[in-house]
Write an enzyme that holds these catalytic residues in place. Structure first.
Site, mmCIF file in Angstrom:
data_model
loop_
_atom_site.group_PDB
_atom_site.id
_atom_site.type_symbol
_atom_site.label_atom_id
_atom_site.label_comp_id
_atom_site.label_asym_id
_atom_site.label_seq_id
_atom_site.Cartn_x
_atom_site.Cartn_y
_atom_site.Cartn_z
ATOM 1 N N ILE A 87 -31.390 12.954 -43.830
ATOM 2 C CA ILE A 87 -31.670 11.684 -43.151
ATOM 3 C C ILE A 87 -30.571 10.648 -43.359
ATOM 4 C CG2 ILE A 87 -34.164 12.006 -43.151
ATOM 5 C CD1 ILE A 87 -34.311 10.078 -45.542
ATOM 6 N N LEU A 95 -26.583 12.256 -48.605
ATOM 7 C CA LEU A 95 -27.013 11.253 -49.574
ATOM 8 C C LEU A 95 -28.526 11.245 -49.769
ATOM 9 C CD1 LEU A 95 -24.780 8.197 -48.612
ATOM 10 C CD2 LEU A 95 -24.342 9.970 -50.326
ATOM 11 N N SER A 96 -29.270 11.592 -48.730
ATOM 12 C CA SER A 96 -30.722 11.547 -48.832
ATOM 13 C C SER A 96 -31.323 12.505 -47.815
ATOM 14 C CB SER A 96 -31.242 10.122 -48.585
ATOM 15 O OG SER A 96 -32.640 10.057 -48.758
ATOM 16 N N SER A 97 -32.471 13.060 -48.178
ATOM 17 C CA SER A 97 -33.118 14.002 -47.277
ATOM 18 C C SER A 97 -34.627 13.904 -47.401
ATOM 19 C CB SER A 97 -32.667 15.442 -47.589
ATOM 20 O OG SER A 97 -33.097 15.827 -48.880
#
Length: 332
Positions: A87, A95-97
């Site tokens: 995401i 960096l983010s999921s």
């Protein structure tokens, strides 16, 4: 962009029901059936209005606001696949999921949440996991979620509000916990740890539980007091984005030249290598692995106390105990 068009709800309901059936078939709801209701009720697509699907050669950006109806349908169906969704990317770095839903279900079951428990989540991500916790516990201030990046917490807060949930969403260093809302009965991390922060133990009630990814596994620690916690790994493998700001860069992978192909390809052997990095060399680890019958993850555990952090096989006072590096003043 945080909103999604009010269309495709029939497709979303059908896709969500299919996801719940798939998670159920994996056995993830067997231990804690209450989580089936949470996954059936919480709409994952509200939390991933934009995501990056893995394709050959990289990632494909999918958005709920694509001009093409076919592209929007692909976005919606993809939101309910049992896969992790990237995401937030920066210069090609993840960096983010949003984690794989079946793994989330296993982790939530392993957390052993009870009515009235106060829960701290480290790693807000999309906000989907916090919404599942809110569905289980209610929206009475029992759920707190923290992430380092305001560009993650801001959208996650809006996603949660759109889904009808209002946990405490805090922007800050997850390694420090959220002391102003402590104590917690449960702490769950959705990012890989290089160490267990002491702050988490200090903010957890005695008898509380900390569940976190560690060395490609999931460690479940029971907290005795602010200086002592111990527990075993769950059986499942787990690969997560690292806890940012928590330690040095990952070391170079070990040289496995000369080891049998079965070991080099074994996820369980790789787990042992990560757990004993800096203590056992690859050949020494391989000898242990074979002698002990290629142990499953649940035979390993961690102890955290005033003397430091230790990994062990079978027994924390047994034959195989390995010190873990103190990577942070706030860690071991």
């Amino acid at each position: 962009m945080d909103g999604c068009p009010e269309s495709g709800e029939d497709l979303a309901r059908a896709a969500r029901a299919a996801l719940v059936r798939e998670i159920g078939a994996s056995g993830a709801f067997l231990e804690e059936p209450v989580w089936r209701d949470a996954f059936a009720a919480v709409p994952r697509h509200l939390f991933v209005p934009v995501y990056y699907a893995g394709v050959v050669g990289g990632y494909e950006r999918r958005s709920c606001e694509s001009a093409s109806p076919a592209a929007r349908a692909r976005w919606l169906r993809g939101a309910y696949e049992d896969v992790p969704l990237a995401i937030r990317m920066r210069d090609g770095e993840l960096l983010s999921s949003s984690s794989q839903p079946s793994l989330m279900a296993l982790m939530l079951a392993g957390l052993r949440v009870g009515d009235g428990h106060r829960v701290l989540e480290i790693g807000t991500g999309s906000g989907y996991n916090a919404a599942l916790l809110c569905h289980r516990l209610g929206d009475d201030g029992l759920v707190t979620t923290v992430d380092l990046d305001p560009e993650i917490t801001g959208p996650a807060r809006r996603h949660l509000e759109a889904a009808g949930h209002r946990p405490a969403v805090v922007t800050g260093d997850g390694a420090r916990g959220v002391p102003e809302r402590a104590p917690y009965d449960r702490i769950i991390a959705t990012c890989a740890l290089p160490y267990v922060p002491r702050a988490w133990l200090a903010q957890c009630r005695p008898g509380g539980r900390v569940l976190a990814p560690f060395a490609t596994g999931l460690i479940a620690l029971t907290v005795r007091d602010a200086d002592h916690a111990e527990g075993r790994f769950l059986h499942t493998p787990a690969y997560f984005v690292p806890l940012r700001g928590a330690g040095p860069p990952e070391p170079e992978p070990p040289d496995l030249e000369g080891l049998p192909l079965a070991a080099r390809r074994s996820d369980l052997f790789q787990f042992l290598l990560e757990l004993t990095a800096g203590v056992l060399g690859p050949r020494e680890a391989y000898g242990l692995w074979e002698r002990e019958g290629r142990p499953q993850r649940e035979r390993y555990g961690l102890t955290v106390d005033a003397e430091g952090g230790r990994a062990w096989l079978d027994d924390p006072a047994g034959r195989y105990v390995w010190p873990l590096p103190a990577l942070s003043p706030g860690g071991w």
